[in-house]
Design a protein around this motif. Structure first.
Motif, PDB file in Angstrom:
ATOM      1  N   CYS A   7     -35.282  24.168  21.762  1.00  0.00           N
ATOM      2  CA  CYS A   7     -35.257  23.922  20.476  1.00  0.00           C
ATOM      3  C   CYS A   7     -35.171  22.428  19.951  1.00  0.00           C
ATOM      4  O   CYS A   7     -35.869  22.226  18.874  1.00  0.00           O
ATOM      5  CB  CYS A   7     -33.872  24.621  20.107  1.00  0.00           C
ATOM      6  N   SER A   8     -34.604  21.576  20.791  1.00  0.00           N
ATOM      7  CA  SER A   8     -34.524  20.212  20.225  1.00  0.00           C
ATOM      8  C   SER A   8     -36.007  19.687  20.043  1.00  0.00           C
ATOM      9  O   SER A   8     -36.476  18.641  19.285  1.00  0.00           O
ATOM     10  CB  SER A   8     -33.833  19.447  21.227  1.00  0.00           C
ATOM     11  N   ALA A   9     -36.839  20.075  21.094  1.00  0.00           N
ATOM     12  CA  ALA A   9     -38.219  19.364  21.261  1.00  0.00           C
ATOM     13  C   ALA A   9     -39.118  20.070  20.336  1.00  0.00           C
ATOM     14  O   ALA A   9     -40.176  19.435  20.189  1.00  0.00           O
ATOM     15  CB  ALA A   9     -38.769  19.706  22.883  1.00  0.00           C
ATOM     16  N   ASN A  10     -38.890  21.303  19.912  1.00  0.00           N
ATOM     17  CA  ASN A  10     -39.911  22.129  19.394  1.00  0.00           C
ATOM     18  C   ASN A  10     -39.636  22.688  18.153  1.00  0.00           C
ATOM     19  O   ASN A  10     -40.565  23.160  17.210  1.00  0.00           O
ATOM     20  CB  ASN A  10     -40.352  23.299  20.279  1.00  0.00           C
ATOM     21  N   ILE A  11     -38.503  22.573  17.408  1.00  0.00           N
ATOM     22  CA  ILE A  11     -37.975  23.049  16.280  1.00  0.00           C
ATOM     23  C   ILE A  11     -37.414  22.086  15.330  1.00  0.00           C
ATOM     24  O   ILE A  11     -36.457  21.117  15.941  1.00  0.00           O
ATOM     25  CB  ILE A  11     -36.838  24.271  16.286  1.00  0.00           C
ATOM     26  N   GLU A  12     -38.033  21.976  14.440  1.00  0.00           N
ATOM     27  CA  GLU A  12     -37.713  20.653  13.287  1.00  0.00           C
ATOM     28  C   GLU A  12     -36.303  20.523  12.987  1.00  0.00           C
ATOM     29  O   GLU A  12     -35.892  19.514  13.005  1.00  0.00           O
ATOM     30  CB  GLU A  12     -38.716  20.645  12.067  1.00  0.00           C
TER      31      GLU A  12
ATOM     32  N   PHE B 248     -33.886  21.096  14.572  1.00  0.00           N
ATOM     33  CA  PHE B 248     -32.698  20.437  15.857  1.00  0.00           C
ATOM     34  C   PHE B 248     -33.565  19.136  16.432  1.00  0.00           C
ATOM     35  O   PHE B 248     -32.844  18.584  17.155  1.00  0.00           O
ATOM     36  CB  PHE B 248     -32.970  21.665  16.798  1.00  0.00           C
ATOM     37  N   HIS B 249     -34.434  18.747  15.625  1.00  0.00           N
ATOM     38  CA  HIS B 249     -35.077  17.179  15.898  1.00  0.00           C
ATOM     39  C   HIS B 249     -33.934  16.161  16.137  1.00  0.00           C
ATOM     40  O   HIS B 249     -33.172  16.113  15.325  1.00  0.00           O
ATOM     41  CB  HIS B 249     -36.166  16.690  15.469  1.00  0.00           C
ATOM     42  N   GLY B 250     -33.853  15.315  17.433  1.00  0.00           N
ATOM     43  CA  GLY B 250     -32.924  14.379  17.362  1.00  0.00           C
ATOM     44  C   GLY B 250     -31.505  14.804  17.948  1.00  0.00           C
ATOM     45  O   GLY B 250     -30.619  13.965  17.946  1.00  0.00           O
ATOM     46  N   MET B 251     -31.348  15.841  18.012  1.00  0.00           N
ATOM     47  CA  MET B 251     -30.126  16.411  18.887  1.00  0.00           C
ATOM     48  C   MET B 251     -30.428  16.665  20.243  1.00  0.00           C
ATOM     49  O   MET B 251     -31.506  17.038  20.536  1.00  0.00           O
ATOM     50  CB  MET B 251     -29.796  17.783  18.099  1.00  0.00           C
ATOM     51  N   ASP B 252     -29.152  16.456  21.021  1.00  0.00           N
ATOM     52  CA  ASP B 252     -29.573  16.686  22.275  1.00  0.00           C
ATOM     53  C   ASP B 252     -28.962  18.378  22.593  1.00  0.00           C
ATOM     54  O   ASP B 252     -28.576  18.996  21.800  1.00  0.00           O
ATOM     55  CB  ASP B 252     -28.475  15.891  23.324  1.00  0.00           C
ATOM     56  N   ALA B 253     -29.135  18.708  23.906  1.00  0.00           N
ATOM     57  CA  ALA B 253     -28.980  20.126  24.081  1.00  0.00           C
ATOM     58  C   ALA B 253     -27.801  20.805  23.728  1.00  0.00           C
ATOM     59  O   ALA B 253     -27.868  21.788  22.964  1.00  0.00           O
ATOM     60  CB  ALA B 253     -29.565  20.433  25.807  1.00  0.00           C
ATOM     61  N   HIS B 254     -26.854  19.763  24.110  1.00  0.00           N
ATOM     62  CA  HIS B 254     -25.632  20.418  23.651  1.00  0.00           C
ATOM     63  C   HIS B 254     -25.186  20.622  22.286  1.00  0.00           C
ATOM     64  O   HIS B 254     -24.679  21.523  21.939  1.00  0.00           O
ATOM     65  CB  HIS B 254     -24.422  19.465  24.510  1.00  0.00           C
ATOM     66  N   GLN B 255     -25.709  19.600  21.551  1.00  0.00           N
ATOM     67  CA  GLN B 255     -25.509  19.819  20.057  1.00  0.00           C
ATOM     68  C   GLN B 255     -26.291  20.956  19.570  1.00  0.00           C
ATOM     69  O   GLN B 255     -25.731  21.573  18.686  1.00  0.00           O
ATOM     70  CB  GLN B 255     -26.173  18.315  19.322  1.00  0.00           C
ATOM     71  N   VAL B 256     -27.543  21.124  20.106  1.00  0.00           N
ATOM     72  CA  VAL B 256     -28.162  22.286  19.588  1.00  0.00           C
ATOM     73  C   VAL B 256     -27.435  23.672  19.968  1.00  0.00           C
ATOM     74  O   VAL B 256     -27.527  24.302  18.996  1.00  0.00           O
ATOM     75  CB  VAL B 256     -29.599  22.370  20.529  1.00  0.00           C
ATOM     76  N   LEU B 257     -27.062  23.779  21.278  1.00  0.00           N
ATOM     77  CA  LEU B 257     -26.202  24.851  21.504  1.00  0.00           C
ATOM     78  C   LEU B 257     -24.961  25.079  20.612  1.00  0.00           C
ATOM     79  O   LEU B 257     -24.709  26.382  20.228  1.00  0.00           O
ATOM     80  CB  LEU B 257     -25.800  24.835  22.786  1.00  0.00           C
ATOM     81  N   LYS B 258     -24.139  24.030  20.456  1.00  0.00           N
ATOM     82  CA  LYS B 258     -23.046  24.286  19.488  1.00  0.00           C
ATOM     83  C   LYS B 258     -23.371  24.742  18.074  1.00  0.00           C
ATOM     84  O   LYS B 258     -22.921  25.635  17.473  1.00  0.00           O
ATOM     85  CB  LYS B 258     -22.177  23.037  19.329  1.00  0.00           C
ATOM     86  N   ARG B 259     -24.562  24.082  17.600  1.00  0.00           N
ATOM     87  CA  ARG B 259     -25.147  24.469  16.338  1.00  0.00           C
ATOM     88  C   ARG B 259     -25.419  25.893  16.371  1.00  0.00           C
ATOM     89  O   ARG B 259     -25.169  26.880  15.512  1.00  0.00           O
ATOM     90  CB  ARG B 259     -26.204  23.704  15.832  1.00  0.00           C
ATOM     91  N   LEU B 260     -26.033  26.421  17.279  1.00  0.00           N
ATOM     92  CA  LEU B 260     -26.505  27.865  17.476  1.00  0.00           C
ATOM     93  C   LEU B 260     -25.719  28.731  17.674  1.00  0.00           C
ATOM     94  O   LEU B 260     -25.434  29.681  16.989  1.00  0.00           O
ATOM     95  CB  LEU B 260     -27.708  28.278  18.692  1.00  0.00           C
ATOM     96  N   GLN B 261     -24.766  28.578  18.222  1.00  0.00           N
ATOM     97  CA  GLN B 261     -23.298  29.355  18.368  1.00  0.00           C
ATOM     98  C   GLN B 261     -22.865  29.323  17.043  1.00  0.00           C
ATOM     99  O   GLN B 261     -22.500  30.526  16.571  1.00  0.00           O
ATOM    100  CB  GLN B 261     -22.173  28.551  19.288  1.00  0.00           C
ATOM    101  N   TRP B 262     -22.519  28.357  16.445  1.00  0.00           N
ATOM    102  CA  TRP B 262     -21.868  28.211  14.988  1.00  0.00           C
ATOM    103  C   TRP B 262     -22.757  29.043  14.073  1.00  0.00           C
ATOM    104  O   TRP B 262     -22.458  29.961  13.166  1.00  0.00           O
ATOM    105  CB  TRP B 262     -21.812  26.801  14.323  1.00  0.00           C
ATOM    106  N   GLU B 263     -24.211  28.910  13.897  1.00  0.00           N
ATOM    107  CA  GLU B 263     -25.261  29.677  12.770  1.00  0.00           C
ATOM    108  C   GLU B 263     -24.985  31.044  13.197  1.00  0.00           C
ATOM    109  O   GLU B 263     -25.050  31.814  12.073  1.00  0.00           O
ATOM    110  CB  GLU B 263     -26.421  29.022  13.119  1.00  0.00           C
ATOM    111  N   ALA B 264     -25.216  31.607  14.449  1.00  0.00           N
ATOM    112  CA  ALA B 264     -25.099  32.887  14.749  1.00  0.00           C
ATOM    113  C   ALA B 264     -24.018  33.494  15.174  1.00  0.00           C
ATOM    114  O   ALA B 264     -23.853  34.911  15.234  1.00  0.00           O
ATOM    115  CB  ALA B 264     -26.364  33.079  15.999  1.00  0.00           C
ATOM    116  N   ASN B 265     -22.762  32.716  14.783  1.00  0.00           N
ATOM    117  CA  ASN B 265     -21.363  33.291  15.420  1.00  0.00           C
ATOM    118  C   ASN B 265     -21.519  33.777  16.912  1.00  0.00           C
ATOM    119  O   ASN B 265     -21.156  35.125  16.972  1.00  0.00           O
ATOM    120  CB  ASN B 265     -21.092  34.310  14.453  1.00  0.00           C
TER     121      ASN B 265
END
Length: 161
Positions: free
Chosen positions: A69-74, A76-93
């Motif tokens: 997601c970090s590499a291919n979805i705008e 999430f750009h600039g986020m590391d894998a951990h930050q992406v996962l936490k955001r996905l967790q939060w967004e999708a509950n």
């Protein structure tokens, strides 16, 4: 926040057991010595929390979902894998704890807190379901041309930089 902290497992030494027909036995000689050291005797009744040991494959898959997601979805750009996962967790509950918080002048508001997905905090079954749920959410919100299986396959084969 206290509720979240209280759900974390204690860091007590674990004794590993192996399933046999009709029971559990020490997994190895070290586990046997741990049980002996506690003075357990045949016929003693003991309490235990049982969970199947984790497979590193699912832990890697979650990390790769974040990298993909970090590499291919705008978004999430600039986020590391951990930050992406936490955001996905939060967004999708997904794998979140919710609690009501009183906001002055507003009233009761529900807050969502992503729970730990660390190797020790989550079992394989939960980790697998979280990965599938994240792939499904990514498909629905960010990559509607792909289904959850395609996203999981991309993440599983992701090499990253």
């Amino acid at each position: 926040m206290q509720q979240i902290a209280s759900r974390r497992s204690s860091k007590k030494p674990k004794v590993y057991l192996k399933v046999i027909k009709g029971g559990l036995v020490p997994a190895d000689s070290y586990a046997e010595s741990q049980l002996r050291a506690k003075n357990y005797k045949i016929g003693d009744v003991i309490g235990a929390e049982l969970k199947k040991l984790n497979n590193p494959k699912f832990n890697r898959l979650l990390h790769r979902i974040g990298q993909l997601c970090s590499a291919n979805i705008e978004a999430f750009h600039g986020m590391d894998a951990h930050q992406v996962l936490k955001r996905l967790q939060w967004e999708a509950n997904i794998w979140c704890e919710e609690m009501g918080v009183v906001v002055p002048g507003v009233g009761l508001a529900m807050m969502r807190f992503p729970m730990s997905m660390s190797f020790e905090e989550m079992d394989d079954g939960s980790r697998h379901e979280v990965a599938r749920s994240m792939c499904r959410f990514i498909s629905e919100k960010y990559w509607p041309d792909l289904d959850e299986d395609q996203i999981a396959l991309m993440a599983d084969t992701w090499v990253g930089e």
